[in-house]
Design an enzyme around this catalytic site. Structure first.
Site, short mmCIF file in Angstrom:
data_model
loop_
_atom_site.label_atom_id
_atom_site.label_comp_id
_atom_site.label_asym_id
_atom_site.label_seq_id
_atom_site.Cartn_x
_atom_site.Cartn_y
_atom_site.Cartn_z
N LYS A 294 1.71 -0.57 14.94
CA LYS A 294 2.84 -0.84 15.53
C LYS A 294 3.15 -1.35 16.02
O LYS A 294 4.48 -2.22 17.03
CB LYS A 294 3.26 0.83 16.16
CG LYS A 294 2.66 1.76 15.59
CD LYS A 294 4.52 2.10 14.25
CE LYS A 294 4.07 2.52 13.64
NZ LYS A 294 4.75 2.20 12.24
N HIS B 194 0.84 -1.30 -0.08
CA HIS B 194 -0.14 -0.21 0.00
C HIS B 194 0.47 1.18 0.21
O HIS B 194 2.02 1.54 0.64
CB HIS B 194 -0.63 0.06 1.44
CG HIS B 194 -1.44 -0.89 0.94
ND1 HIS B 194 -3.07 -0.50 1.71
CD2 HIS B 194 -2.94 -1.76 0.06
CE1 HIS B 194 -3.91 -1.31 1.51
NE2 HIS B 194 -3.08 -2.61 0.22
N TYR C 115 -8.72 5.65 7.91
CA TYR C 115 -9.22 5.72 9.50
C TYR C 115 -10.13 6.63 9.54
O TYR C 115 -9.67 8.03 9.21
CB TYR C 115 -7.41 6.41 9.87
CG TYR C 115 -6.39 5.01 9.87
CD1 TYR C 115 -6.78 4.36 11.33
CD2 TYR C 115 -5.43 4.80 8.93
CE1 TYR C 115 -5.62 3.61 11.54
CE2 TYR C 115 -4.89 3.95 9.02
CZ TYR C 115 -5.04 3.36 10.44
OH TYR C 115 -3.82 1.79 10.69
N TYR D 124 4.31 6.16 10.00
CA TYR D 124 3.59 5.18 10.04
C TYR D 124 4.56 4.18 9.30
O TYR D 124 4.12 3.28 9.00
CB TYR D 124 2.32 5.62 8.95
CG TYR D 124 1.59 4.96 8.98
CD1 TYR D 124 -0.15 4.37 10.50
CD2 TYR D 124 1.61 3.36 7.97
CE1 TYR D 124 -0.40 3.51 9.85
CE2 TYR D 124 0.48 2.55 7.84
CZ TYR D 124 -0.67 2.56 8.78
OH TYR D 124 -2.10 1.74 8.83
N PRO E 262 -3.27 -0.34 19.08
CA PRO E 262 -3.13 -0.76 17.46
C PRO E 262 -3.25 0.83 16.82
O PRO E 262 -2.88 0.70 15.55
CB PRO E 262 -4.20 -1.30 17.59
CG PRO E 262 -5.39 -1.31 18.59
CD PRO E 262 -5.05 -0.46 19.73
P1 FAD Z 1 3.20 -12.60 20.93
O1 FAD Z 1 2.46 -12.60 20.08
O2 FAD Z 1 2.39 -12.27 22.64
O3 FAD Z 1 3.56 -13.27 21.27
C1 FAD Z 1 4.32 -14.16 22.39
C2 FAD Z 1 4.09 -15.76 22.96
O4 FAD Z 1 4.70 -16.17 23.85
C3 FAD Z 1 2.81 -16.42 22.30
O5 FAD Z 1 2.66 -17.09 21.28
C4 FAD Z 1 2.08 -16.92 23.74
O6 FAD Z 1 1.37 -18.51 23.18
C5 FAD Z 1 4.07 -17.40 24.48
N1 FAD Z 1 3.00 -17.35 25.13
C6 FAD Z 1 3.17 -16.83 26.65
N2 FAD Z 1 3.07 -16.81 28.04
C7 FAD Z 1 4.05 -17.68 27.83
C8 FAD Z 1 4.68 -18.98 28.79
N3 FAD Z 1 4.36 -18.83 29.85
N4 FAD Z 1 5.71 -19.54 27.79
C9 FAD Z 1 5.99 -20.29 26.42
N5 FAD Z 1 5.30 -19.05 25.58
C10 FAD Z 1 4.49 -18.20 26.66
N6 FAD Z 1 -0.99 -4.81 16.81
C11 FAD Z 1 -1.54 -4.05 15.32
O7 FAD Z 1 -0.28 -3.46 15.07
N7 FAD Z 1 -2.35 -4.03 15.49
C12 FAD Z 1 -3.57 -4.82 15.32
O8 FAD Z 1 -4.23 -4.91 14.64
C13 FAD Z 1 -3.30 -5.57 16.70
N8 FAD Z 1 -4.58 -6.18 17.25
C14 FAD Z 1 -4.13 -6.92 17.80
C15 FAD Z 1 -5.21 -8.31 17.94
C16 FAD Z 1 -5.67 -8.47 19.55
C17 FAD Z 1 -6.01 -9.56 20.44
C18 FAD Z 1 -3.97 -8.46 20.57
C19 FAD Z 1 -3.47 -9.20 21.56
C20 FAD Z 1 -3.15 -7.48 19.94
C21 FAD Z 1 -3.07 -6.73 18.70
N9 FAD Z 1 -1.87 -6.12 18.21
C22 FAD Z 1 -2.36 -5.65 17.11
C23 FAD Z 1 -0.94 -6.60 18.51
C24 FAD Z 1 0.24 -7.29 18.01
O9 FAD Z 1 0.19 -8.30 17.73
C25 FAD Z 1 1.43 -7.64 18.99
O10 FAD Z 1 1.94 -6.63 19.33
C26 FAD Z 1 2.63 -8.81 18.65
O11 FAD Z 1 1.21 -10.20 18.17
C27 FAD Z 1 3.77 -8.56 19.92
O12 FAD Z 1 4.38 -10.38 19.48
P2 FAD Z 1 5.26 -11.12 20.03
O13 FAD Z 1 6.03 -11.37 19.64
O14 FAD Z 1 5.93 -9.73 21.54
O15 FAD Z 1 4.33 -11.60 20.92
C1 DHB Z 2 -4.83 -3.21 10.80
C2 DHB Z 2 -4.84 -3.24 12.46
C3 DHB Z 2 -4.42 -2.01 13.01
O1 DHB Z 2 -4.33 -1.63 14.64
C4 DHB Z 2 -3.88 -0.54 12.20
O2 DHB Z 2 -3.66 0.25 12.74
C5 DHB Z 2 -4.25 -0.97 10.80
C6 DHB Z 2 -4.76 -2.08 9.47
C7 DHB Z 2 -5.16 -4.39 10.52
O3 DHB Z 2 -5.57 -5.42 11.67
O4 DHB Z 2 -5.68 -4.62 9.35
#
Ligand code: FAD
Ligand code: DHB
Length: 387
Positions: free
Chosen positions: A295, A72, A200, A382, A291
């Protein structure tokens, strides 16, 4: 069992860290509490910054993204019934990639499994010990057997609810946070996206976001109350509200079967420092953002890159500066990302502001829409600050 780097968590940060370490010959073991199908189907973020997309390519896991991801070159802000496009390509020379987080996870898991390097699913009773006294180890149960993994370093990539952050000694960490008085209700629907790029929207009923996953799947969000009950939102009410909030001349909302529905709370949170002895916090374990700026996933990847570079310096050049400066380096970036995410959130949501605050919000939107400099600043943040 012994390894150089014990990684807790197979989210984007843990998997990417393992991939980057493997490329420079550093061994790791990944310990994940969930099953492979669970993490490969968990619907979360969807926008990759320019350099994060490049990182996937350089790490050898970008092929599927380049095949099915959607580049995009801009996005639009919608307010007062008018669309205002932010042209990333023109303003920064860069673009973003719309590609699901769970697809990134699938690509990284596939690469890990193919390499034969250890990735243990369904581990329970995970605990860390000895990281502050030169004897770092991870205890866990796998396949019914209690195991101990001795490590030079532990990477806490276990998300916001993981075990690593709470295992740091009392008083070592300081937390900074802000909880917002609203949440996002998000849906995934079998409906062709109603626009070519993300929208947005700031509407008097509240924020809405039009996003997508593919030419046939839409991802849409609406601002709702912080304590909203999903049961109050039957499908027709969600579609009606999206239609109202996204409406502008020439717009038609495509609807379809809703395949996933969930509520995401909005919070800003930072842990300082992100390290204690041999234990390093990475991604959501150390910080989360609301979100609105897309980021969360991108910041998790940025930490993984920083830690992999620091570990490479340590092992290949016996230089410990990178590890010593890990927190400082990551926090410098994350506070800028926090600022941007907070700014986008404040500018685009409605929360019953007083008249003064609401007029400031409108002035902010008007400034972004009318000033190339302001649009450039939005675009630069962004598409992503340097990794
Ligand atoms: P995570 O993806 O949380 O990975 C952590 C991993 O550790 C998981 O697989 C978990 O199962 C594992 N874990 C946890 N505890 C333990 C343990 N005790 N022992 C072993 N393993 C463990 N960000 C955006 O930018 N846009 C979005 O739209 C957006 N939507 C989101 C929607 C939801 C419902 C959530 C929860 C988050 C969203 N986020 C979004 C945030 C984004 O998904 C996270 O910032 C990203 O997943 C971070 O990655 P990570 O690897 O740090 O953590
Ligand atoms: C999406 C999520 C976001 O938080 C955002 O700012 C833009 C896109 C998405 O899930 O596609």
């Amino acid at each position: 069992m012994r390894t150089q780097v014990g990684i807790i968590g197979a989210g984007p940060s843990g998997l990417m860290l393992a991939q980057l370490l493997r490329q420079v010959g550093i061994e790791s073991v990944i310990i994940e509490q969930r099953s492979r199908p669970y993490i490969e189907n968990r619907i979360r973020a969807g926008v990759l910054e320019y350099e994060v997309a490049q990182l996937l390519r350089q790490s050898g896991v970008g092929a599927r993204m380049d095949k099915i991801g959607l580049p995009h070159g801009g996005t639009s802000l919608l307010f007062g019934g008018e669309m205002h496009r932010i042209d990333f390509r023109d303003l920064t020379g860069k673009e973003v990639m719309v590609y699901s987080q769970h697809e990134v996870v699938r690509d990284l898991v596939a690469a890990r499994v193919e390499s034969g390097a250890p990735l243990l699913f369904e581990c329970s009773d995970v605990a860390v010990e000895g990281f502050a006294s030169g004897d770092a180890k991870i205890h866990f149960v796998h396949d019914g057997r209690a195991e101990t993994l001795h490590c030079d370093f532990i990477a806490g990539c276990d998300g916001f609810h993981g075990v690593c952050r709470p295992s740091m000694p009392d008083g070592h960490l300081t937390f900074f946070d802000r909880v917002y008085p609203f949440s996002w209700l998000g849906i995934l629907a079998d409906a062709p996206p109603s626009a070519e790029e993300l929208i947005y929207a700031n509407h008097e009923n509240g924020f809405a976001l039009l996003s997508m996953r593919s030419p046939t799947v839409s991802r849409l969000y609406i601002q709702c109350d912080a304590d909203e009950d999903l049961a109050e939102w039957p499908d027709h009410r969600i579609w009606e509200e999206l239609d109202t909030r996204l409406q502008h001349p020439g717009f038609h909302l495509n609807t379809g079967k809703i395949t996933q529905k969930g509520i995401t709370p909005m919070r800003s949170f930072v842990t300082e420092p992100m390290q204690c002895g041999a234990l390093f916090l990475v991604g959501d374990a150390a910080h989360i953002v609301p979100p609105t700026g897309a980021k969360g996933l991108n910041s998790a990847m940025a930490d993984a890159v920083a830690l992999s570079r620091a570990l490479e310096l340590h092992y290949a050049h016996k230089n410990h500066d990178g590890l010593e400066n890990y927190s400082k380096h990551c926090l410098r970036r994350i506070w800028k990302v926090q600022r941007f995410s907070w700014w986008m959130t404040t500018m685009l949501h409605r929360s019953g502001e007083d008249g003064f605050s609401h007029r400031l919000q409108l002035a902010e939107l008007d400034y972004v829409a009318s000033s190339r400099t302001a649009r450039k600043s939005l675009a630069e943040n962004y598409v992503g600050l340097p990794l």
